[in-house]
Structure formats: structure tokens, C-alpha cells
Write a protein that holds these residues in place. Structure first.
Motif, PDB file in Angstrom:
ATOM      1  N   MET A  59       0.933  -1.159  -0.267  1.00 33.68           N
ATOM      2  CA  MET A  59       0.009   0.040   0.128  1.00 33.68           C
ATOM      3  C   MET A  59       1.006   1.275  -0.109  1.00 33.68           C
ATOM      4  O   MET A  59       1.675   1.357   0.784  1.00 33.68           O
ATOM      5  N   ASN A  60       0.681   2.049  -0.845  1.00 32.62           N
ATOM      6  CA  ASN A  60       1.596   3.313  -1.057  1.00 32.62           C
ATOM      7  C   ASN A  60       0.417   4.601  -1.716  1.00 32.62           C
ATOM      8  O   ASN A  60      -0.644   3.982  -2.136  1.00 32.62           O
ATOM      9  N   ARG A  61       1.122   5.836  -1.572  1.00 27.56           N
ATOM     10  CA  ARG A  61       0.164   6.671  -1.967  1.00 27.56           C
ATOM     11  C   ARG A  61       0.700   7.550  -3.057  1.00 27.56           C
ATOM     12  O   ARG A  61       0.369   8.674  -3.275  1.00 27.56           O
ATOM     13  N   VAL A  62       1.710   7.060  -3.880  1.00 29.76           N
ATOM     14  CA  VAL A  62       2.555   7.559  -4.793  1.00 29.76           C
ATOM     15  C   VAL A  62       1.622   8.172  -5.845  1.00 29.76           C
ATOM     16  O   VAL A  62       1.649   9.230  -6.251  1.00 29.76           O
ATOM     17  N   ARG A  63       0.877   7.233  -6.554  1.00 27.24           N
ATOM     18  CA  ARG A  63      -0.251   7.709  -7.500  1.00 27.24           C
ATOM     19  C   ARG A  63      -1.102   8.932  -6.934  1.00 27.24           C
ATOM     20  O   ARG A  63      -1.317   9.809  -7.641  1.00 27.24           O
ATOM     21  N   GLU A  64      -1.572   8.691  -5.844  1.00 21.10           N
ATOM     22  CA  GLU A  64      -2.259   9.878  -5.080  1.00 21.10           C
ATOM     23  C   GLU A  64      -1.599  11.315  -5.129  1.00 21.10           C
ATOM     24  O   GLU A  64      -2.182  12.279  -5.622  1.00 21.10           O
ATOM     25  N   TYR A  65      -0.454  11.106  -4.518  1.00 22.99           N
ATOM     26  CA  TYR A  65       0.341  12.264  -4.478  1.00 22.99           C
ATOM     27  C   TYR A  65       0.711  12.828  -5.905  1.00 22.99           C
ATOM     28  O   TYR A  65       0.817  14.023  -6.000  1.00 22.99           O
ATOM     29  N   ARG A  66       1.240  12.011  -6.721  1.00 22.61           N
ATOM     30  CA  ARG A  66       1.616  12.454  -8.032  1.00 22.61           C
ATOM     31  C   ARG A  66       0.450  13.005  -8.710  1.00 22.61           C
ATOM     32  O   ARG A  66       0.482  14.301  -9.472  1.00 22.61           O
ATOM     33  N   GLN A 126      -2.135  14.537  -7.421  1.00 23.38           N
ATOM     34  CA  GLN A 126      -2.419  15.929  -6.700  1.00 23.38           C
ATOM     35  C   GLN A 126      -1.506  17.006  -7.406  1.00 23.38           C
ATOM     36  O   GLN A 126      -1.919  18.093  -7.530  1.00 23.38           O
ATOM     37  N   LYS A 127      -0.304  16.567  -7.492  1.00 24.65           N
ATOM     38  CA  LYS A 127       0.588  17.548  -8.055  1.00 24.65           C
ATOM     39  C   LYS A 127       0.596  17.940  -9.614  1.00 24.65           C
ATOM     40  O   LYS A 127       1.491  18.587 -10.101  1.00 24.65           O
ATOM     41  N   GLN A 128      -0.164  17.015 -10.044  1.00 21.10           N
ATOM     42  CA  GLN A 128      -0.524  16.803 -11.518  1.00 21.10           C
ATOM     43  C   GLN A 128       0.726  16.638 -12.439  1.00 21.10           C
ATOM     44  O   GLN A 128       1.350  17.361 -13.269  1.00 21.10           O
ATOM     45  N   ILE A 129       1.566  15.692 -11.945  1.00 21.08           N
ATOM     46  CA  ILE A 129       2.755  15.087 -12.672  1.00 21.08           C
ATOM     47  C   ILE A 129       2.453  13.878 -13.209  1.00 21.08           C
ATOM     48  O   ILE A 129       1.702  12.955 -12.585  1.00 21.08           O
ATOM     49  N   ALA A 161       9.387  10.787  -1.950  1.00 17.69           N
ATOM     50  CA  ALA A 161       8.875  11.504  -0.865  1.00 17.69           C
ATOM     51  C   ALA A 161       9.299  13.033  -1.269  1.00 17.69           C
ATOM     52  O   ALA A 161       8.460  13.896  -1.318  1.00 17.69           O
ATOM     53  N   HIS A 162      10.576  13.141  -1.574  1.00 22.95           N
ATOM     54  CA  HIS A 162      10.974  14.413  -1.601  1.00 22.95           C
ATOM     55  C   HIS A 162      10.366  15.239  -3.003  1.00 22.95           C
ATOM     56  O   HIS A 162       9.924  16.211  -2.775  1.00 22.95           O
ATOM     57  N   ALA A 163      10.405  14.371  -3.814  1.00 21.11           N
ATOM     58  CA  ALA A 163       9.699  14.962  -5.236  1.00 21.11           C
ATOM     59  C   ALA A 163       8.172  15.280  -5.100  1.00 21.11           C
ATOM     60  O   ALA A 163       7.844  16.121  -5.849  1.00 21.11           O
ATOM     61  N   LEU A 164       7.495  14.291  -4.446  1.00 18.80           N
ATOM     62  CA  LEU A 164       6.001  14.634  -4.094  1.00 18.80           C
ATOM     63  C   LEU A 164       5.809  15.623  -2.840  1.00 18.80           C
ATOM     64  O   LEU A 164       4.562  15.932  -2.690  1.00 18.80           O
ATOM     65  N   GLY A 165       6.823  16.071  -2.276  1.00 16.15           N
ATOM     66  CA  GLY A 165       6.493  17.009  -1.363  1.00 16.15           C
ATOM     67  C   GLY A 165       6.055  16.633   0.178  1.00 16.15           C
ATOM     68  O   GLY A 165       5.068  17.239   0.576  1.00 16.15           O
ATOM     69  N   THR A 166       6.338  15.283   0.353  1.00 15.30           N
ATOM     70  CA  THR A 166       5.867  14.641   1.689  1.00 15.30           C
ATOM     71  C   THR A 166       6.950  13.927   2.209  1.00 15.30           C
ATOM     72  O   THR A 166       7.911  13.920   1.792  1.00 15.30           O
TER      73      THR A 166
END
Length: 66
Positions: free
Chosen positions: A1-8, A10-13, A48-53
Motif C-alpha cells: 500500500m502506498n500513496r504515490v499515485r495519489e500524491y503524483r 495531486q501535483k498533476q505530474i 517523498a521529496h519529489a512529491l513534497g511529503t
């Protein structure tokens, strides 16, 4: 389980842009988002750094029992 897709998203990346920013292939991002690849600690930190979390927010679901 991770939130990479969700954060990506949100950042529109795009997967390609995130991959470029952290120096991996787009396919690596896809595999991580689909829980088919366990990234190294260094790669987790870069994500985490690239996604600001932080690592806990990005990769920990809060369930101690797992």
C-alpha cells in the motif's frame, strides 16, 4: 500500500515526469504505484521529496499489525 499515485496526481505530474525527476524509468513508477515493486529506501526518499511529503505519509498505512 502506498500513496504515490495519489500524491503524483495531486501535483498533476505524469509518471514520465516523476520518473525523470528522480532518475528512474516510467515503468518503475508504474510498478511502484501498482504495488508490484518494492523500492529501495533511497528511491522512497527521492519519491517523498519529489512529491513534497514524507516517508510515513507516502508508504505507511498506519496499521501496526501488518
Amino acid at each position: 500500500m502506498n500513496r504515490v499515485r495519489e500524491y503524483r496526481k495531486q501535483k498533476q505530474i505524469s509518471q514520465m515526469e516523476l520518473a525523470r525527476r528522480i532518475g528512474v524509468a516510467r515503468q518503475t513508477i508504474n510498478l511502484i504505484e501498482n504495488d508490484k515493486y518494492n523500492p529501495s529506501l533511497e528511491l522512497c526518499l527521492n519519491l517523498a521529496h519529489a512529491l513534497g511529503t514524507d516517508l510515513n505519509t507516502l508508504f505507511w498505512d498506519g496499521d501496526e499489525a501488518k
